[in-house]
Motif scaffolding. Structure first.
Motif, PDB file in Angstrom:
ATOM      1  N   MET A   1       0.841  -1.198   0.000  1.00  0.00           N
ATOM      2  CA  MET A   1       0.000   0.000   0.000  1.00  0.00           C
ATOM      3  C   MET A   1       0.878   1.251   0.000  1.00  0.00           C
ATOM      4  SD  MET A   1      -3.090   1.401   0.176  1.00  0.00           S
ATOM      5  CE  MET A   1      -4.179   0.073   0.679  1.00  0.00           C
ATOM      6  N   MET A   2       0.662   2.113  -0.979  1.00  0.00           N
ATOM      7  CA  MET A   2       1.408   3.361  -1.062  1.00  0.00           C
ATOM      8  C   MET A   2       0.666   4.457  -0.286  1.00  0.00           C
ATOM      9  SD  MET A   2       4.079   2.814  -3.065  1.00  0.00           S
ATOM     10  CE  MET A   2       4.556   4.357  -3.840  1.00  0.00           C
ATOM     11  N   LEU A   3       1.415   5.478   0.099  1.00  0.00           N
ATOM     12  CA  LEU A   3       0.846   6.607   0.844  1.00  0.00           C
ATOM     13  C   LEU A   3       0.863   7.874   0.002  1.00  0.00           C
ATOM     14  CD1 LEU A   3       2.644   6.113   4.270  1.00  0.00           C
ATOM     15  CD2 LEU A   3       0.210   5.787   3.848  1.00  0.00           C
ATOM     16  N   LEU A   4      -0.285   8.532  -0.069  1.00  0.00           N
ATOM     17  CA  LEU A   4      -0.357   9.885  -0.602  1.00  0.00           C
ATOM     18  C   LEU A   4      -0.604  10.792   0.588  1.00  0.00           C
ATOM     19  CD1 LEU A   4      -0.561  11.921  -2.971  1.00  0.00           C
ATOM     20  CD2 LEU A   4      -3.032  11.501  -2.942  1.00  0.00           C
ATOM     21  N   VAL A   5       0.299  11.737   0.837  1.00  0.00           N
ATOM     22  CA  VAL A   5       0.210  12.555   2.049  1.00  0.00           C
ATOM     23  C   VAL A   5      -0.113  14.001   1.701  1.00  0.00           C
ATOM     24  CG1 VAL A   5       1.410  13.383   4.100  1.00  0.00           C
ATOM     25  CG2 VAL A   5       1.833  11.063   3.261  1.00  0.00           C
ATOM     26  N   PRO A   6      -1.346  14.437   1.959  1.00  0.00           N
ATOM     27  CA  PRO A   6      -1.622  15.869   1.905  1.00  0.00           C
ATOM     28  C   PRO A   6      -1.151  16.486   3.241  1.00  0.00           C
ATOM     29  CG  PRO A   6      -3.640  14.515   1.689  1.00  0.00           C
ATOM     30  CD  PRO A   6      -2.553  13.663   2.271  1.00  0.00           C
ATOM     31  N   LEU A   7      -0.143  17.334   3.192  1.00  0.00           N
ATOM     32  CA  LEU A   7       0.365  17.955   4.412  1.00  0.00           C
ATOM     33  C   LEU A   7       0.069  19.446   4.347  1.00  0.00           C
ATOM     34  CD1 LEU A   7       1.774  17.622   7.102  1.00  0.00           C
ATOM     35  CD2 LEU A   7       3.969  17.896   5.939  1.00  0.00           C
ATOM     36  N   TYR A   8      -1.074  19.821   4.915  1.00  0.00           N
ATOM     37  CA  TYR A   8      -1.547  21.197   4.804  1.00  0.00           C
ATOM     38  C   TYR A   8      -1.190  21.976   6.061  1.00  0.00           C
ATOM     39  CZ  TYR A   8      -4.326  19.240   0.957  1.00  0.00           C
ATOM     40  OH  TYR A   8      -4.742  18.608  -0.198  1.00  0.00           O
ATOM     41  N   VAL A   9       0.119  22.092   6.277  1.00  0.00           N
ATOM     42  CA  VAL A   9       0.633  22.865   7.397  1.00  0.00           C
ATOM     43  C   VAL A   9       1.898  23.574   6.920  1.00  0.00           C
ATOM     44  CG1 VAL A   9       2.009  20.940   8.310  1.00  0.00           C
ATOM     45  CG2 VAL A   9       1.309  22.791   9.832  1.00  0.00           C
ATOM     46  N   HIS A  10       2.093  24.789   7.365  1.00  0.00           N
ATOM     47  CA  HIS A  10       3.248  25.583   6.935  1.00  0.00           C
ATOM     48  C   HIS A  10       4.524  25.021   7.557  1.00  0.00           C
ATOM     49  CE1 HIS A  10       5.808  29.131   6.313  1.00  0.00           C
ATOM     50  NE2 HIS A  10       4.952  29.442   5.333  1.00  0.00           N
ATOM     51  N   PRO A  11       5.621  24.997   6.811  1.00  0.00           N
ATOM     52  CA  PRO A  11       6.881  24.476   7.364  1.00  0.00           C
ATOM     53  C   PRO A  11       7.346  25.212   8.614  1.00  0.00           C
ATOM     54  CG  PRO A  11       7.050  24.710   4.989  1.00  0.00           C
ATOM     55  CD  PRO A  11       5.757  25.347   5.387  1.00  0.00           C
ATOM     56  N   ALA A  12       7.014  26.492   8.746  1.00  0.00           N
ATOM     57  CA  ALA A  12       7.407  27.222   9.944  1.00  0.00           C
ATOM     58  C   ALA A  12       6.662  26.715  11.173  1.00  0.00           C
ATOM     59  CB  ALA A  12       7.158  28.720   9.759  1.00  0.00           C
ATOM     60  N   GLU A  13       5.472  26.169  10.988  1.00  0.00           N
ATOM     61  CA  GLU A  13       4.682  25.664  12.105  1.00  0.00           C
ATOM     62  C   GLU A  13       5.083  24.243  12.491  1.00  0.00           C
ATOM     63  OE1 GLU A  13       0.462  26.101  11.611  1.00  0.00           O
ATOM     64  OE2 GLU A  13       0.688  27.954  10.477  1.00  0.00           O
ATOM     65  N   ASP A  14       5.489  23.439  11.514  1.00  0.00           N
ATOM     66  CA  ASP A  14       5.853  22.051  11.804  1.00  0.00           C
ATOM     67  C   ASP A  14       6.992  21.604  10.888  1.00  0.00           C
ATOM     68  OD1 ASP A  14       5.994  19.445  12.629  1.00  0.00           O
ATOM     69  OD2 ASP A  14       3.860  19.008  12.394  1.00  0.00           O
ATOM     70  N   PRO A  15       8.201  22.139  11.120  1.00  0.00           N
ATOM     71  CA  PRO A  15       9.323  21.746  10.256  1.00  0.00           C
ATOM     72  C   PRO A  15       9.688  20.272  10.384  1.00  0.00           C
ATOM     73  CG  PRO A  15      10.092  23.039  12.135  1.00  0.00           C
ATOM     74  CD  PRO A  15       8.595  23.114  12.152  1.00  0.00           C
ATOM     75  N   VAL A  16       9.437  19.682  11.547  1.00  0.00           N
ATOM     76  CA  VAL A  16       9.779  18.279  11.758  1.00  0.00           C
ATOM     77  C   VAL A  16       8.953  17.387  10.839  1.00  0.00           C
ATOM     78  CG1 VAL A  16       9.771  16.382  13.427  1.00  0.00           C
ATOM     79  CG2 VAL A  16      10.523  18.660  14.130  1.00  0.00           C
ATOM     80  N   ALA A  17       7.685  17.721  10.680  1.00  0.00           N
ATOM     81  CA  ALA A  17       6.827  16.912   9.812  1.00  0.00           C
ATOM     82  C   ALA A  17       7.352  16.906   8.384  1.00  0.00           C
ATOM     83  CB  ALA A  17       5.398  17.448   9.853  1.00  0.00           C
ATOM     84  N   TRP A  18       7.746  18.071   7.888  1.00  0.00           N
ATOM     85  CA  TRP A  18       8.264  18.147   6.522  1.00  0.00           C
ATOM     86  C   TRP A  18       9.570  17.363   6.378  1.00  0.00           C
ATOM     87  CZ3 TRP A  18       5.862  19.845   2.270  1.00  0.00           C
ATOM     88  CH2 TRP A  18       4.668  20.560   2.456  1.00  0.00           C
ATOM     89  N   ARG A  19      10.442  17.431   7.377  1.00  0.00           N
ATOM     90  CA  ARG A  19      11.691  16.660   7.322  1.00  0.00           C
ATOM     91  C   ARG A  19      11.411  15.167   7.381  1.00  0.00           C
ATOM     92  NH1 ARG A  19      13.711  20.878  10.714  1.00  0.00           N
ATOM     93  NH2 ARG A  19      13.391  19.581  12.565  1.00  0.00           N
ATOM     94  N   ARG A  20      10.448  14.792   8.189  1.00  0.00           N
ATOM     95  CA  ARG A  20      10.137  13.368   8.366  1.00  0.00           C
ATOM     96  C   ARG A  20       9.717  12.719   7.050  1.00  0.00           C
ATOM     97  NH1 ARG A  20       9.673   8.739   8.823  1.00  0.00           N
ATOM     98  NH2 ARG A  20       8.462   7.482  10.273  1.00  0.00           N
ATOM     99  N   LEU A  21       9.086  13.477   6.175  1.00  0.00           N
ATOM    100  CA  LEU A  21       8.596  12.910   4.926  1.00  0.00           C
ATOM    101  C   LEU A  21       9.715  12.412   4.017  1.00  0.00           C
ATOM    102  CD1 LEU A  21       5.670  15.329   4.039  1.00  0.00           C
ATOM    103  CD2 LEU A  21       5.492  12.892   4.546  1.00  0.00           C
ATOM    104  N   THR A  22      10.911  12.947   4.168  1.00  0.00           N
ATOM    105  CA  THR A  22      12.025  12.479   3.342  1.00  0.00           C
ATOM    106  C   THR A  22      12.474  11.080   3.751  1.00  0.00           C
ATOM    107  OG1 THR A  22      13.713  13.462   4.772  1.00  0.00           O
ATOM    108  CG2 THR A  22      12.827  14.847   3.002  1.00  0.00           C
ATOM    109  N   GLU A  23      12.006  10.606   4.912  1.00  0.00           N
ATOM    110  CA  GLU A  23      12.432   9.312   5.439  1.00  0.00           C
ATOM    111  C   GLU A  23      11.371   8.229   5.300  1.00  0.00           C
ATOM    112  OE1 GLU A  23      13.048  10.359   9.473  1.00  0.00           O
ATOM    113  OE2 GLU A  23      14.712  11.732   9.065  1.00  0.00           O
ATOM    114  N   VAL A  24      10.244   8.580   4.667  1.00  0.00           N
ATOM    115  CA  VAL A  24       9.107   7.658   4.637  1.00  0.00           C
ATOM    116  C   VAL A  24       9.220   6.687   3.468  1.00  0.00           C
ATOM    117  CG1 VAL A  24       6.598   7.503   4.411  1.00  0.00           C
ATOM    118  CG2 VAL A  24       7.613   9.323   5.785  1.00  0.00           C
TER     119      VAL A  24
END
Length: 219
Positions: A1-24
């Motif tokens: 099963m593949m993941l499509l991730v809509p991440l509707y949050v600004h990088p300034a508010e949650d930079p960790v979430a954006w970084r985490r996506l490179t490891e998924v």
């Protein structure tokens, strides 16, 4: 099963979430939604996380609102061009797409603009099973977006959906109780979707955080 991730949050508010996506692992792509589209001007805060995703081989899909076919085509094309010029998106996530046959000429016009711009991926999100002709216009179609309770009680699918390769169909499910997240992912697969995203969060923005228990890449 593949993941499509809509991440509707600004990088300034949650930079960790954006970084985490490179490891998924098993990530179909990430939807980039700056301001219900690309915004009025480039937002420099997205440059680093978007660059990191693309360097990691992750598809970045620019969010474009079709308003069920009510937006002027010129406005849609403008959003497509801005995403490409400002953020270097690989493709597009066309949200609130029409689903009946009358919307096909509009979506066909938009899809041609997308392909002319060199996009490698086009995701269409009517949120329901559309007329089958839409499958010829997109690489992936979101045939369900809604609450878990609706997914459990009211989901149906037409016969044509049973004949589609799972990698062509996606389900986006929110409001899933924590204890049922694994069940929700399995259910998406059983219902013919090879791509999904299931989250606990509720409206108005269930996509304001990463989905839980993301699989990490093998070192």
């Amino acid at each position: 099963m593949m993941l499509l991730v809509p991440l509707y949050v600004h990088p300034a508010e949650d930079p960790v979430a954006w970084r985490r996506l490179t490891e998924v692992e098993d990530l179909y792509g990430v939807v980039l939604n700056v301001a219900d589209g690309p915004g009025a001007a480039p937002d420099g805060a997205f440059a680093e996380p978007v660059g990191a995703l693309r360097s990691a081989g992750v598809r970045v899909l620019g969010y474009v609102d079709l308003d069920y076919g009510a937006r002027p085509p010129a406005a849609v094309v403008r959003d497509i061009e801005c995403h490409r010029e400002w953020y270097g998106t690989d493709g597009y996530f066309l949200d609130r797409a029409p689903a009946d046959r009358t919307g096909l000429p509009f979506v066909r016009q938009v899809s041609r603009a997308v392909r002319r711009g060199g996009a490698t991926t086009l995701v269409l999100n009517p949120g329901v099973h559309p007329a089958p002709g839409y499958l010829r216009l997109a690489d992936l179609v979101v045939t369900f977006e809604g609450h878990w309770t609706t997914y459990v009680s009211a989901f149906t699918r037409p016969g044509w959906a049973d004949r589609q390769p799972p990698e062509r169909l996606c389900h986006l499910v929110y409001g899933v109780p924590e204890a049922l997240l694994a069940l929700a992912r399995r259910t998406a697969g059983e219902r013919g979707a090879g791509v999904c995203c299931v989250v606990e969060r509720e409206l108005p923005n269930p996509w304001a955080a990463l989905p839980p228990a993301l699989p990490g890449k093998t070192p």
